[in-house]
Design an enzyme around this catalytic site. Structure first.
Site, short mmCIF file in Angstrom:
data_model
loop_
_atom_site.label_atom_id
_atom_site.label_comp_id
_atom_site.label_asym_id
_atom_site.label_seq_id
_atom_site.Cartn_x
_atom_site.Cartn_y
_atom_site.Cartn_z
N ARG A 225 0.84 -1.19 0.00
CA ARG A 225 0.00 0.00 0.00
C ARG A 225 0.88 1.24 0.00
O ARG A 225 1.90 1.30 0.69
CB ARG A 225 -0.93 0.01 1.23
CG ARG A 225 -2.07 -1.00 1.15
CD ARG A 225 -3.05 -0.62 0.06
NE ARG A 225 -4.18 -1.53 -0.09
CZ ARG A 225 -4.24 -2.50 -0.99
NH1 ARG A 225 -3.21 -2.72 -1.80
NH2 ARG A 225 -5.32 -3.24 -1.09
N HIS A 273 0.41 -0.28 -10.52
CA HIS A 273 -0.47 -1.12 -9.72
C HIS A 273 -0.85 -2.41 -10.46
O HIS A 273 -2.03 -2.74 -10.64
CB HIS A 273 -1.74 -0.37 -9.31
CG HIS A 273 -2.36 -0.91 -8.05
ND1 HIS A 273 -2.94 -0.11 -7.09
CD2 HIS A 273 -2.47 -2.17 -7.58
CE1 HIS A 273 -3.41 -0.86 -6.10
NE2 HIS A 273 -3.13 -2.13 -6.38
#
Length: 310
Positions: A225, A273
């Protein structure tokens, strides 16, 4: 009995799941009606990924669970209207995708591939890398993904250590826990992988203090994250040579703004991502399995602990 499943996810996901998920449910012996517009009072289960059209779960009085398609739940867990049981996604596709990404970038750093791929001066530097067993790799976070990746690296011969909040045991992996354990694993990790969830306790975990504990010239891989890392502290650690390079797949704002300093820092690799994506086929099997368990009165798999944040 037909079960009504509400598919509440970004519109682009519907085409990938509208046929695959009912087939998985049928294979599990479930009779389901999957729709994007079922009346709230008729919904038995909500299949969910963060989207712009769903913020109030209170009308779903009949729903037995909200089944997330994402591994991370930080965007939904604080929603006070969500009183139904919440599960996160853990499936073979996520595990294998994360393993492939991490193994690839660990190998890249271990073998020093960048120097050979980008060698405009045609330098002949015949320095062989150490063997994998002499390379210390650390993984912060030993949940489903972290444990799977730690085991994969161990099987390749790396000297792997892992850290988690609570004591865990993993074959072939040295494990640490707690604050003392965090300091210990930081001090030994030449390559460090971040796979922690985003919680108030982990935000900015990688501050200047944490970077200072790493061996000089350490490499960072963050497919966890974005909020785990203090961006300014990372840039300072790179400038000081404390960190030699960082590969980042997650960011505080996504897509990463084009004027963000990470783009222009040559010692940072930005990936969009892509470390691990929920695959409709394997995710649908997990959703179907959880619905079948719920209907049989069995505990849900991957139930979120709201007090812990994941």
């Amino acid at each position: 009995m037909t079960l009504n499943l509400l598919f509440s996810a970004p519109e682009g996901r519907w085409a990938s799941y509208r046929n695959v998920l009912p087939r998985a449910c049928d294979a599990a012996g479930l009779d389901v009606n999957l729709s994007r517009d079922t009346a709230p009072g008729d919904v038995d289960y909500v299949v969910y990924a963060p989207n712009d059209t769903m913020s109030d779960f209170a009308p779903f009085t009949r729903a037995k669970a909200v089944l997330s398609l994402w591994a991370g739940v930080e965007k939904i867990i604080s929603n006070e209207t969500l009183t139904q049981p919440l599960t996160r996604m853990v499936d073979p596709g996520l595990r294998e995708g994360m393993r492939d990404y991490i193994v690839g970038h660990v190998m890249r750093y271990h073998l020093g591939m960048d120097a050979h791929i980008n060698n405009p001066d045609r330098l002949w530097v015949a320095d062989a890398p150490p063997l994998a067993r002499h390379r210390r790799v650390g993984i912060l976070g030993l949940g489903e993904l972290g444990a799977f990746c730690a085991s994969a690296l161990s099987e390749l011969g790396f000297d792997v250590a892992g850290w988690s909040r609570r004591e865990k045991t993993l074959t072939g992996v040295t494990t640490y826990a707690g604050e003392d354990g965090l300091r210990e694993i930081l001090s030994r990790s030449e390559i460090l992988v971040l796979l922690l969830p985003s919680t108030p306790q982990t935000e900015n975990l990688f501050s200047a203090e944490a970077f200072a504990r790493l061996p000089r010239g350490a490499r960072i891989i963050n497919p966890g994250r974005g909020a785990l890392i203090d961006d300014d502290a990372l840039l300072a650690a790179l400038a000081a040579g404390r960190v030699a390079h960082a590969t980042l797949d997650v960011f505080r704002q996504e897509p990463l703004p084009r004027d963000h300093p990470f783009w222009s820092e040559p010692r940072i690799t930005v990936t969009p991502h892509i470390a691990s994506e929920t695959r409709p086929e394997t995710a649908s099997e997990v959703i179907a399995q959880n619905i079948k368990r719920s209907e049989a009165g069995e505990p849900l798999l991957y139930l979120v602990d709201r007090s812990a944040g994941y």
